[in-house]
Design a protein around this motif. Structure first.
Motif, PDB file in Angstrom:
ATOM      1  N   ARG A  14       0.841  -1.205   0.000  1.00 27.68           N
ATOM      2  CA  ARG A  14       0.000   0.000   0.000  1.00 27.68           C
ATOM      3  C   ARG A  14       0.873   1.250   0.000  1.00 27.68           C
ATOM      4  NH1 ARG A  14      -5.147  -0.633  -0.217  1.00 27.68           N
ATOM      5  NH2 ARG A  14      -5.142   1.620  -0.275  1.00 27.68           N
ATOM      6  N   ASP A  16      -0.276   4.237   0.228  1.00 22.20           N
ATOM      7  CA  ASP A  16      -0.900   5.288   1.027  1.00 22.20           C
ATOM      8  C   ASP A  16      -0.721   5.079   2.529  1.00 22.20           C
ATOM      9  OD1 ASP A  16      -2.585   3.124   1.400  1.00 22.20           O
ATOM     10  OD2 ASP A  16      -4.333   4.044   0.467  1.00 22.20           O
ATOM     11  N   SER A  17       0.000   4.048   2.917  1.00 23.18           N
ATOM     12  CA  SER A  17       0.230   3.747   4.336  1.00 23.18           C
ATOM     13  C   SER A  17       1.732   3.738   4.580  1.00 23.18           C
ATOM     14  CB  SER A  17      -0.393   2.396   4.693  1.00 23.18           C
ATOM     15  OG  SER A  17      -1.788   2.432   4.450  1.00 23.18           O
ATOM     16  N   LYS A  63      -7.332  13.979   8.116  1.00 20.18           N
ATOM     17  CA  LYS A  63      -7.836  13.082   7.088  1.00 20.18           C
ATOM     18  C   LYS A  63      -7.072  13.390   5.806  1.00 20.18           C
ATOM     19  CE  LYS A  63     -12.202  11.187   5.549  1.00 20.18           C
ATOM     20  NZ  LYS A  63     -11.944   9.826   5.889  1.00 20.18           N
ATOM     21  N   SER A  65      -7.230  11.596   2.889  1.00 22.61           N
ATOM     22  CA  SER A  65      -8.142  11.405   1.762  1.00 22.61           C
ATOM     23  C   SER A  65      -9.345  10.615   2.258  1.00 22.61           C
ATOM     24  CB  SER A  65      -7.448  10.673   0.604  1.00 22.61           C
ATOM     25  OG  SER A  65      -7.174   9.332   0.959  1.00 22.61           O
ATOM     26  N   ASP A  67     -10.204   7.519   2.206  1.00 30.08           N
ATOM     27  CA  ASP A  67      -9.918   6.256   2.896  1.00 30.08           C
ATOM     28  C   ASP A  67      -8.590   6.246   3.642  1.00 30.08           C
ATOM     29  OD1 ASP A  67     -12.283   4.950   2.145  1.00 30.08           O
ATOM     30  OD2 ASP A  67     -11.449   4.374   0.208  1.00 30.08           O
ATOM     31  N   VAL A  68      -7.982   7.399   3.832  1.00 27.70           N
ATOM     32  CA  VAL A  68      -6.674   7.460   4.497  1.00 27.70           C
ATOM     33  C   VAL A  68      -6.704   8.503   5.608  1.00 27.70           C
ATOM     34  CG1 VAL A  68      -4.201   7.894   4.210  1.00 27.70           C
ATOM     35  CG2 VAL A  68      -5.480   6.737   2.391  1.00 27.70           C
ATOM     36  N   ASN A  87       0.529   7.702   7.947  1.00 25.78           N
ATOM     37  CA  ASN A  87      -0.716   7.633   7.187  1.00 25.78           C
ATOM     38  C   ASN A  87      -1.102   6.173   7.084  1.00 25.78           C
ATOM     39  OD1 ASN A  87      -0.826  10.367   6.720  1.00 25.78           O
ATOM     40  ND2 ASN A  87      -0.721  10.214   4.510  1.00 25.78           N
ATOM     41  N   TRP A  88      -2.411   5.885   7.180  1.00 29.11           N
ATOM     42  CA  TRP A  88      -2.848   4.495   7.095  1.00 29.11           C
ATOM     43  C   TRP A  88      -4.184   4.396   6.380  1.00 29.11           C
ATOM     44  CZ3 TRP A  88      -2.841   7.418  11.479  1.00 29.11           C
ATOM     45  CH2 TRP A  88      -4.057   7.624  12.108  1.00 29.11           C
ATOM     46  N   PHE A  89      -4.381   3.276   5.710  1.00 28.25           N
ATOM     47  CA  PHE A  89      -5.589   2.951   4.973  1.00 28.25           C
ATOM     48  C   PHE A  89      -6.665   2.566   5.975  1.00 28.25           C
ATOM     49  CE2 PHE A  89      -7.830  -0.352   2.245  1.00 28.25           C
ATOM     50  CZ  PHE A  89      -8.446   0.560   1.411  1.00 28.25           C
ATOM     51  N   GLU A  92      -8.148  -0.932   6.691  1.00 24.76           N
ATOM     52  CA  GLU A  92      -7.204  -1.871   7.302  1.00 24.76           C
ATOM     53  C   GLU A  92      -6.504  -1.242   8.504  1.00 24.76           C
ATOM     54  OE1 GLU A  92      -4.639  -3.581   4.313  1.00 24.76           O
ATOM     55  OE2 GLU A  92      -6.333  -3.906   2.957  1.00 24.76           O
ATOM     56  N   GLU A  93      -7.213  -0.316   9.184  1.00 22.10           N
ATOM     57  CA  GLU A  93      -6.643   0.400  10.317  1.00 22.10           C
ATOM     58  C   GLU A  93      -6.106  -0.542  11.395  1.00 22.10           C
ATOM     59  OE1 GLU A  93      -8.110   4.378  11.969  1.00 22.10           O
ATOM     60  OE2 GLU A  93      -9.110   2.907  13.260  1.00 22.10           O
TER      61      GLU A  93
END
Length: 110
Positions: A14, A16-17, A63, A65, A67-68, A87-89, A92-93
């Motif tokens: 990922r 974004d994470s 926030k 985005s 979903d992130v 940053n995390w999705f 799937e936190e």
């Protein structure tokens, strides 16, 4: 003003994470509260005082985005401002957030 150094720690799955550590020259401005106040609008977040690596710091949740989610810390050590970001999705936190928080909690200064 640009970062002196940027360290980005991300997995293979990922983009974004991640955990990012950026350093900036703080020799001219060591007023951490002012630096955070100047940055809070960019993240549309409310800073709270905390510690990082045993030093006074500020953290903000934001926030990134749809979903992130993200969390960012600001701390000064000597003449260096550290900006630590995770940053995390969100879907799937439970998989991302606990190890990211644990990693940041081990942050230390020499």
């Amino acid at each position: 003003q640009g970062a002196l150094r940027v360290y980005n720690y991300m997995g293979l799955r990922r983009g974004d994470s991640y955990i990012r550590v950026e350093t900036f020259d703080a020799s001219k401005s060591k007023d951490l509260k002012k630096i955070v106040e100047d940055n809070k609008a960019k993240f549309n977040a409310t800073p709270r005082e905390t510690t990082l690596g045993g030093k006074k710091s500020y953290v903000m949740d934001y926030k990134a985005s749809k979903d992130v989610k993200g969390r960012i810390w600001f701390v000064i050590n000597g003449d260096v401002l550290y900006r630590v970001t995770i940053n995390w999705f969100v879907p799937e936190e439970k998989d991302f957030l606990p190890p990211f928080e644990k990693s940041v909690s081990t942050f230390k200064f020499n």
